[in-house]
Design an enzyme around this catalytic site. Sequence first.
Site, PDB file in Angstrom:
ATOM      1  NE  ARG A  56      -2.999   0.378   3.252  1.00 43.92           N
ATOM      2  CZ  ARG A  56      -2.453   0.866   4.371  1.00 43.92           C
ATOM      3  NH1 ARG A  56      -2.047   2.107   4.405  1.00 43.92           N
ATOM      4  NH2 ARG A  56      -2.349   0.117   5.447  1.00 43.92           N
ATOM      5  CE1 TYR A 109     -16.843   9.812 -16.148  1.00 40.68           C
ATOM      6  CE2 TYR A 109     -16.414   9.756 -13.796  1.00 40.68           C
ATOM      7  CZ  TYR A 109     -16.734   9.111 -14.971  1.00 40.68           C
ATOM      8  OH  TYR A 109     -16.954   7.767 -14.951  1.00 40.68           O
ATOM      9  CG  ASP A 181     -10.107  14.429 -15.690  1.00 45.46           C
ATOM     10  OD1 ASP A 181      -9.482  13.810 -16.570  1.00 45.46           O
ATOM     11  OD2 ASP A 181     -11.088  13.946 -15.092  1.00 45.46           O
ATOM     12  CE  LYS A 206     -13.227   6.094 -18.510  1.00 43.92           C
ATOM     13  NZ  LYS A 206     -13.544   7.419 -17.975  1.00 43.92           N
TER      14      LYS A 206
HETATM   15  C1  LIG Z   1     -13.913   7.937 -16.625  1.00 43.00           C
HETATM   16  C2  LIG Z   1     -13.524   9.281 -16.167  1.00 43.00           C
HETATM   17  C3  LIG Z   1     -13.197   9.529 -14.819  1.00 43.00           C
HETATM   18  C4  LIG Z   1     -13.312   8.463 -13.746  1.00 43.00           C
HETATM   19  O1  LIG Z   1     -12.411   7.433 -13.964  1.00 43.00           O
HETATM   20  P1  LIG Z   1     -12.633   5.906 -13.444  1.00 43.00           P
HETATM   21  O2  LIG Z   1     -11.383   5.244 -13.912  1.00 43.00           O
HETATM   22  O3  LIG Z   1     -13.869   5.398 -14.102  1.00 43.00           O
HETATM   23  O4  LIG Z   1     -12.760   5.975 -11.972  1.00 43.00           O
HETATM   24  C5  LIG Z   1     -12.780  10.799 -14.485  1.00 43.00           C
HETATM   25  N1  LIG Z   1     -12.708  11.784 -15.397  1.00 43.00           N
HETATM   26  C6  LIG Z   1     -13.017  11.588 -16.692  1.00 43.00           C
HETATM   27  C7  LIG Z   1     -12.926  12.713 -17.661  1.00 43.00           C
HETATM   28  C8  LIG Z   1     -13.441  10.336 -17.124  1.00 43.00           C
HETATM   29  O5  LIG Z   1     -13.767  10.141 -18.412  1.00 43.00           O
END
Ligand SMILES: *Cc1c(COP(=O)(O)O)cnc(C)c1O
Length: 391
Positions: A56, A109, A181, A206
């Site tokens: 961790r 998001y 982000d 993604k």
């Molecule tokens: C999918 C997504 C998230 C969250 O990510 P997870 O891996 O599903 O927890 C945050 N910001 C954006 C822009 C996203 O597309």
Amino acid sequence: MNKNIDTRLIHGNYSCRSYLGSLIPPIFQTSTFSFTSAEEGERRFAGEEDGFVYSRLGNPTVQELEYKIADLENGEEGIAFSSGMAAVSAVLTSVVKTGDHILVSEGIYGCTFGLLQMLKERFNIDFSLVNMDKKETIESLLRPQTKAIYVETPINPTMKLVDLQMISNIAKQHNLFYIVDNTFSSPVLQRPLELGADVVLHSATKYIGGHGDVIAGLAAGSADFISLVRRSSQKDMGGILGPFDAWLLLRGIKTLSLRMNRHSDNAKLLSERLKQHPKIEKVYYPGDPDFPQHSLAALQMDHFGGLISFELKGNKAAAQSFMNRLEMIRIAVSLGDAETLIQHPATMTHAVVPYDTRNKMGISDRLLRLSAGLEAEKDIWQDIEQALDAL
Ligand SMILES: *Cc1c(COP(=O)(O)O)cnc(C)c1O
């Protein structure tokens, strides 16, 4: 000399020599690390000696991935998480405390919005959703308690952009911590730290993972800030990434540049074809010369990405019937996979947003969001065309 990003995706600073010459970083599937003596254990806990203690707090496979994201985003240090949301929540809770206020770009998001609402209701950390087009609008919402500015660009599903350099100037002038982000672009297309952000974060689920087989998050920034996140939010809240998932990401990352270029080329061609189709009302794609923020996209992105939204002529039933007629393209949320995916924001990713707010944001019932995959563009188009023709 810093090598080109295409090369760094593959080589980075991994040294085979550390692991018996293994070309690929091994998977250290272990929860803990044994010490050679009681004194060594004491020194590691005291922070007087480098070395692993407990997974961790750090794991060699995960650490390779953390070096990689730091290198790609041009940060001093990187950190990996069990999901994109674990990254968002660890970063935010490392920046703000009770009584603070955050400026947030409109249309972020859904779960980030949910987290902000929870922080507001339970911890009295306030936020304002802001249209970030104009400096004056942003500055008019500043309060003495404003600590941070949180931005996503492009935004789902309307592909609206935020000017990263302009926000950096505002953040510097008003001493705000600036968070971006960067999920939709990946470091191959856009590097916010180079444009003045303090920290950049990703849902690595993604594009970075890119193969639809892992949920993960990443962040990169200054060594001071990342070590704060590691020591405070991550160590004690525990949203760490497992070694095997880190290894899958290290594997996926090597082709990130090839993939981003193919996703972008496919999306560009599809956007052109959609625009000309008589059954399509409107196309949203930053690479389209008619897209209102096309020149900003060209300025801050190296390519225009794989996401397109479009409106059909017709209503919700037409949108759903179009989706049901697709043969190859899969109906699914998420994005950035090899497979082309389509989703209906009004009933899926943005279903929780009230109808009127949704429409004001440009999310009508006939809007669809497509994540262009890596298939031959002609085959993706053929599937879209047959489904449109059948309507
Ligand atoms: C999918 C997504 C998230 C969250 O990510 P997870 O891996 O599903 O927890 C945050 N910001 C954006 C822009 C996203 O597309």
